[in-house]
Design a protein around this motif. Sequence first.
Motif, short mmCIF file in Angstrom:
data_model
loop_
_atom_site.label_atom_id
_atom_site.label_comp_id
_atom_site.label_asym_id
_atom_site.label_seq_id
_atom_site.Cartn_x
_atom_site.Cartn_y
_atom_site.Cartn_z
N ASP A 265 0.86 -1.18 0.00
CA ASP A 265 0.00 0.00 0.00
C ASP A 265 0.90 1.23 0.00
N GLU B 284 -2.78 -2.24 -9.11
CA GLU B 284 -3.76 -1.42 -8.42
C GLU B 284 -3.09 -0.47 -7.45
N ILE C 157 -3.63 3.63 -7.72
CA ILE C 157 -4.20 4.41 -6.61
C ILE C 157 -3.23 5.50 -6.19
N SER D 75 -2.95 8.34 -8.85
CA SER D 75 -4.14 9.20 -8.84
C SER D 75 -4.07 10.20 -7.69
#
Length: 343
Positions: free
Chosen positions: A77, A149, A153, A156
């Motif tokens: 993450d 992904e 993320i 963005s």
Amino acid sequence: MNNPFSLTFGKTPNCFVDRPVQIQEILEEFQSDTPSSQVYIITGVRGSGKTVTMTQISKELDEQKDWIVISLNPNRDLLSGLASNLAETKGVKGNIKEIGLGASILGIGVNASVEKNQDIEVTLDKMFQYIKKHDLKVLVTIDEVTNSENIKIFASAFQIFLRKDYPIFLLMTGLFENIRTLQDEDSLTFLYRCPRIDMKPLGTNAIINSYLKVFDIERKEATQMAVFTKGYPYAFQVLGYLKWKNNVPYEKLIPEFDSYMEEYVYEKIWAELSEGDRRIVSVLAKNGKMKTKAIQEETGNTSSSFSTYRKRLSQKGLIDTSSYGYCELILPRFAEIVQSWDA
């Protein structure tokens, strides 16, 4: 004395040839009072020096008191990783309460301290407000990005931070095909506008001088070794490593060189090629430099379909198309190894 050359990808060896022009271009852009771009992408074939170049830039900026440099793992993450790392860096750690995140963030990590209803982007927004107020800058580096992904993320959110004029900069490395698919995302078109540095072959003279500094050899042999590597950084490392280990004329190292290149690089490159790409590479491996018309005829391609393959293989850093109407393979001993597979 230890072997100054390294076979480990991503590690900066003691002996390497840097790329001062590309490095200076990025440093000057990022350190400009009004940078035209806060994002750079470094692309190139495996072993072309992408990570080493990024590491040099990171070290240069990390030594400056107004810069915070953070390296992120693309498989995790990224937003949480960025917030957690920022909370522990100079200029931020010790000022969490002033930033408005609460003292409990210290030593615990961002995720454990943020209120359940508080989004991680809100946390980062507060951090960047503080960083901008105190005239600090943040460089985020991500090595070997893919169209995952996590990356989408993060990119963005990064685009939002740019619109808010925060002093955050991004430096990414990746294979051309991975960067291209990421840029093709409708929500990430800003990546199309950012500058890209393509890792071209190293200069022959730079390689010659590097070998002469390390080995007690005549310039003629150093020149032969440099030409043999074709400017490919990983080949420069492998040949230097073997020369250091065996101390014999470089010609005697070719069989072992081939084994290392095949196992560590070329098998992976080959596996990532399409069937159409492989047909063209095999033809070039067998025949050497060829006219495009002859390649089309031997592979059964039309002019249009071959143009697509040629462009892609060139962008991947596998073929040279600089001679009008001709193509040839670039990487050292790649042709010989491909021919052994086809035998």
